[in-house]
Design an enzyme around this catalytic site. Structure first.
Site, PDB file in Angstrom:
ATOM      1  N   LYS A  41       0.817  -1.193   0.000  1.00 31.39           N
ATOM      2  CA  LYS A  41       0.000   0.000   0.000  1.00 31.39           C
ATOM      3  C   LYS A  41       0.861   1.257   0.000  1.00 31.39           C
ATOM      4  O   LYS A  41       0.453   2.312  -0.453  1.00 31.39           O
ATOM      5  CB  LYS A  41      -0.886   0.046   1.263  1.00 31.39           C
ATOM      6  CG  LYS A  41      -1.832  -1.105   1.406  1.00 31.39           C
ATOM      7  CD  LYS A  41      -2.568  -0.960   2.785  1.00 31.39           C
ATOM      8  CE  LYS A  41      -3.347  -2.189   3.113  1.00 31.39           C
ATOM      9  NZ  LYS A  41      -3.883  -2.132   4.503  1.00 31.39           N
ATOM     10  N   ASP A 101      14.842  -0.845   1.720  1.00 29.34           N
ATOM     11  CA  ASP A 101      15.457  -1.157   3.014  1.00 29.34           C
ATOM     12  C   ASP A 101      16.401  -2.353   2.812  1.00 29.34           C
ATOM     13  O   ASP A 101      17.535  -2.163   2.373  1.00 29.34           O
ATOM     14  CB  ASP A 101      14.334  -1.428   4.019  1.00 29.34           C
ATOM     15  CG  ASP A 101      14.816  -1.580   5.459  1.00 29.34           C
ATOM     16  OD1 ASP A 101      16.016  -1.763   5.664  1.00 29.34           O
ATOM     17  OD2 ASP A 101      13.984  -1.532   6.385  1.00 29.34           O
ATOM     18  N   LYS A 129      16.961   3.890   2.183  1.00 30.83           N
ATOM     19  CA  LYS A 129      17.436   3.841   3.556  1.00 30.83           C
ATOM     20  C   LYS A 129      18.852   3.276   3.610  1.00 30.83           C
ATOM     21  O   LYS A 129      19.122   2.254   2.975  1.00 30.83           O
ATOM     22  CB  LYS A 129      16.494   2.936   4.363  1.00 30.83           C
ATOM     23  CG  LYS A 129      16.553   3.146   5.861  1.00 30.83           C
ATOM     24  CD  LYS A 129      15.810   2.040   6.589  1.00 30.83           C
ATOM     25  CE  LYS A 129      14.404   2.430   6.948  1.00 30.83           C
ATOM     26  NZ  LYS A 129      13.884   1.628   8.093  1.00 30.83           N
ATOM     27  N   PHE A 150      13.463   4.284  11.391  1.00 31.72           N
ATOM     28  CA  PHE A 150      12.110   3.923  10.965  1.00 31.72           C
ATOM     29  C   PHE A 150      11.317   5.192  10.703  1.00 31.72           C
ATOM     30  O   PHE A 150      11.273   6.088  11.542  1.00 31.72           O
ATOM     31  CB  PHE A 150      11.402   3.044  11.999  1.00 31.72           C
ATOM     32  CG  PHE A 150      10.256   2.295  11.377  1.00 31.72           C
ATOM     33  CD1 PHE A 150      10.482   1.117  10.669  1.00 31.72           C
ATOM     34  CD2 PHE A 150       8.967   2.788  11.451  1.00 31.72           C
ATOM     35  CE1 PHE A 150       9.434   0.451  10.047  1.00 31.72           C
ATOM     36  CE2 PHE A 150       7.909   2.121  10.834  1.00 31.72           C
ATOM     37  CZ  PHE A 150       8.145   0.947  10.137  1.00 31.72           C
ATOM     38  N   VAL A 151      10.724   5.277   9.530  1.00 29.57           N
ATOM     39  CA  VAL A 151       9.974   6.485   9.160  1.00 29.57           C
ATOM     40  C   VAL A 151       8.524   6.140   8.837  1.00 29.57           C
ATOM     41  O   VAL A 151       8.225   5.030   8.398  1.00 29.57           O
ATOM     42  CB  VAL A 151      10.621   7.209   7.963  1.00 29.57           C
ATOM     43  CG1 VAL A 151      11.952   7.821   8.348  1.00 29.57           C
ATOM     44  CG2 VAL A 151      10.796   6.280   6.776  1.00 29.57           C
TER      45      VAL A 151
END
Ligand code: XMP
Ligand code: MG
Length: 176
Positions: A41, A101, A129, A150-151
């Site tokens: 999503k 990531d 990242k 972590f965003v």
């Protein structure tokens, strides 16, 4: 769990960068019919803004991968939704993702698109990242490079929350 007071990347910076990426993509894919494959999503927000800068003959498909539980990667990537083969076969495809990531998600998604016969697959991520890669993946287009934090926000979630934040914030899981 604590959300940063100020955004890491605010709305104006996001909008400016998305416009720049759009201009670059228009130039790079000139003349070739393009399909944008959006990973649901999280990338839906970024893709919706980016797509407003792309040519009118751009096709849009969605894919759904899940590899994440909480803030720790689980290691397996499964697909709940795949693009229509006729939108991929023989076409240039731009795979759009929120964040790179470990590289597992994009590695698996690219393999799916290649399996459907894409002529070319390029990767566009909003965030890259600085985290150890498990799969060798390099994004061709990057909105912003960020530290290994972590965003959340602008589509990015923590256990399905925070997606609606209009900018990108850091979330510390164990505040001291
Ligand atoms: P991999 O490890 O497959 O991760 O490259 C990509 C997916 O992991 C999620 N992810 C995050 N989601 N904040 C999030 O909200 C983050 O900092 C973060 N890091 C990875 C994301 O769903 C992405 O699709
Ligand atoms: Mg996610």
């Amino acid at each position: 769990m604590r959300l940063s007071d100020a955004p890491l990347i605010d709305q104006a910076r996001i909008a400016r960068r998305v416009e720049e990426l759009g201009a670059q993509l228009r130039e790079d894919f000139q003349g070739a019919p393009l399909t944008v494959a959006v990973l649901l999503k999280g990338a839906a927000w970024f893709a919706a803004d980016l797509l407003r800068h792309l040519p009118h003959d751009t096709r849009v498909e969605f894919m759904r991968a899940q590899s994440y539980a909480g803030t720790a990667s689980t290691g397996t990537v499964e697909f709940g939704l795949l693009p229509a083969a006729e939108a991929i076969t023989g076409r240039d495809v731009l795979l759009v993702e929120d964040i790179l990531d470990t590289g597992r998600t994009l590695h698996a998604a690219r393999a799916q698109l290649q399996g459907l016969g894409a002529a070319k697959v390029k990767i566009c991520v909003l965030l890259d990242k600085a985290a150890p890669r498990v799969e060798a993946i390099t994004a061709d287009y990057v909105g912003f490079r960020i530290d290994d934090e972590f965003v959340v926000g602008y589509g990015l979630d923590y256990n399905e929350e925070y997606r609606t934040l209009p900018a990108i914030y850091t979330l510390s899981i164990n505040p001291h």
